[in-house]
Design a protein around this motif. Structure first.
Motif, PDB file in Angstrom:
ATOM      1  N   TRP A   1       0.836  -1.215   0.000  1.00 12.72           N
ATOM      2  CA  TRP A   1       0.000   0.000   0.000  1.00 12.72           C
ATOM      3  C   TRP A   1       0.865   1.257   0.000  1.00 12.72           C
ATOM      4  CZ3 TRP A   1      -0.171   3.872   3.730  1.00 12.72           C
ATOM      5  CH2 TRP A   1      -1.192   4.815   3.595  1.00 12.72           C
TER       6      TRP A   1
ATOM      7  N   GLN B   1       1.681   5.412  -2.314  1.00  6.90           N
ATOM      8  CA  GLN B   1       1.339   6.631  -1.591  1.00  6.90           C
ATOM      9  C   GLN B   1       2.555   7.554  -1.503  1.00  6.90           C
ATOM     10  OE1 GLN B   1      -1.893   6.962  -0.466  1.00  6.90           O
ATOM     11  NE2 GLN B   1      -2.233   4.930  -1.393  1.00  6.90           N
TER      12      GLN B   1
ATOM     13  N   SER C   1      -8.483   2.698   4.010  1.00  5.11           N
ATOM     14  CA  SER C   1      -7.398   2.521   3.037  1.00  5.11           C
ATOM     15  C   SER C   1      -7.339   1.086   2.536  1.00  5.11           C
ATOM     16  CB  SER C   1      -6.053   2.902   3.680  1.00  5.11           C
ATOM     17  OG  SER C   1      -6.046   4.236   4.137  1.00  5.11           O
TER      18      SER C   1
END
Length: 392
Positions: free
Chosen positions: A242, A246, A309
């Motif tokens: 993840w 980002q 998220s």
């Protein structure tokens, strides 16, 4: 004695730096004017008791966060007057030195209560308080001279003597000088207290509040020792993948919110040590039941935050012997926990599915829990499978 000052020590300092000044000077005045046998009577001990009682009351109120400088400064003369009036009657208040006690007490009460209302210090008030303090021997000397000569107190007559003018100027100048010294000392102490508070906060971030309190009380508590601990780990599933998509700022914002939410879940049972490493949270407890409860609450509290998220966390708890204390070289040291118990707890966390808390059977037994759902896991570095209880 604890690192924190005792009430006795604070009251003793208050007596010698403030509350005892007028009573002690009055005691000397009365002793010099009295007939032989003065110390066989109650008067000197009542004066001492009034100063000690006032000092104790002022510090007792201060320790409880409820300082009352105006009322507390009147406690000494009030105690003295109540007892002496019972012995001497209304004649007590007709004596100039008793009136002087009340006058000085009222002056200190007004000045100190005004200082308490001033934010960030009040230099003119501190200066005035020290000048007032330096006037105590001057006023009492004038009273002594009038009483010893059996004349009425008259400051006009007193200051007609140039020697008395010299004494007055010197004493009041000394009060001004002491006032400036007091102002500088208070500012220095304020700086030290501010620095101490910041250093304590930084130390808490590194050690944890519980360990820091123990270290302040006894620095030997930081030495390496073998103890029984319950270890809790929690980390985020899929965090690395993840975070690659980002910005660093977004990752930091999410991690800070994650840490804050996890920490809030520990309010009821604060851990001995709380440590963050990337997405991993490590919490050390003295009690296995607290560790299991904390793990469940941390998973529940972070669930909504992580779900936003498309992430989730897993956790593991194990308990046993660890080596605990300060580790490191000369340049860098840290308080840490080492041993197979720590490694096993981390392996349980790694094996937990999203939203799961895996608790070793050893930890379940120590916590007094009867596991409803169990399974065996293969942990890295372990020859045999580990039997764990599963909590969702």
């Amino acid at each position: 004695m604890n690192a924190a000052e005792t009430l006795f020590a604070r009251a003793a300092r208050n007596f010698f730096t403030h509350s005892g000044h007028v009573p002690l000077v009055l005691l000397i005045l009365e002793a010099l004017l009295a007939r032989p046998g003065y110390f066989a009577g109650a008067d000197p001990y009542l004066l001492l008791a009034s100063g000690i009682g006032q000092a104790w009351l002022m510090e007792w109120l201060a320790l409880r966060g409820r300082p009352r400088p105006f009322l507390a400064n009147l406690a000494g003369p009030l105690l003295y007057s109540l007892v002496e009036t019972g012995l001497e009657g209304a004649a007590f208040f007709q004596q100039w030195h008793h009136q002087a006690y009340w006058a000085f007490a009222l002056g200190f009460a007004l000045l100190q209560s005004a200082q308490a209302r001033q934010a960030g210090g009040a230099a003119p008030l501190v200066l005035a308080e020290n000048v007032l303090r330096s006037a105590i021997p001057l006023v009492m000397y004038a009273l002594f001279e009038a009483r010893s000569k059996n004349t009425a107190l008259s400051f006009d007559v007193f200051f007609a003597d140039r020697a008395h003018d010299f004494l007055a100027v010197v004493l009041l100048l000394l009060g001004v000088l002491l006032g400036f010294a007091d102002i500088n000392l208070r500012r220095s102490l304020a700086t030290v207290r501010s620095l101490t508070a910041r250093l304590r906060q930084y130390s808490e971030w590194s050690l944890g509040r519980g360990i820091l309190d123990r270290a302040i009380a006894d620095e030997r508590s930081l030495s390496l020792q073998r103890v029984g601990r319950a270890i809790l780990f929690m980390d985020i599933r899929g965090f690395t993948a993840w975070s690659e998509s980002q910005t660093p700022e977004a990752v930091v914002r999410m991690l800070n919110a994650y840490y804050r939410t996890a920490e809030e879940a520990l309010d009821e049972h604060p851990p001995i040590k709380l440590k963050y490493t990337a997405d991993e949270v490590m919490a050390v407890f003295a009690d296995a039941a607290q560790a299991v409860t904390a793990g469940s609450r941390m998973l529940a509290s972070t669930r909504k935050l992580l779900a936003a998220s498309n992430l989730a966390a897993g956790a593991g708890v194990h308990c046993g012997q660890v080596v605990e204390g300060v580790l490191g070289g000369e340049g860098a040291k840290a308080y840490d926990f080492i041993g197979d118990t720590v490694n096993t707890a981390q392996r349980l966390c790694d094996a937990a599915a999203p939203g799961e808390l895996l608790v070793s059977i050893v930890a379940c037994d120590a916590a007094g829990l009867a596991p409803m759902q169990q399974r065996d896991i293969l942990a890295k570095g372990k020859r045999e499978p580990l039997r764990v209880a599963v909590f969702a």
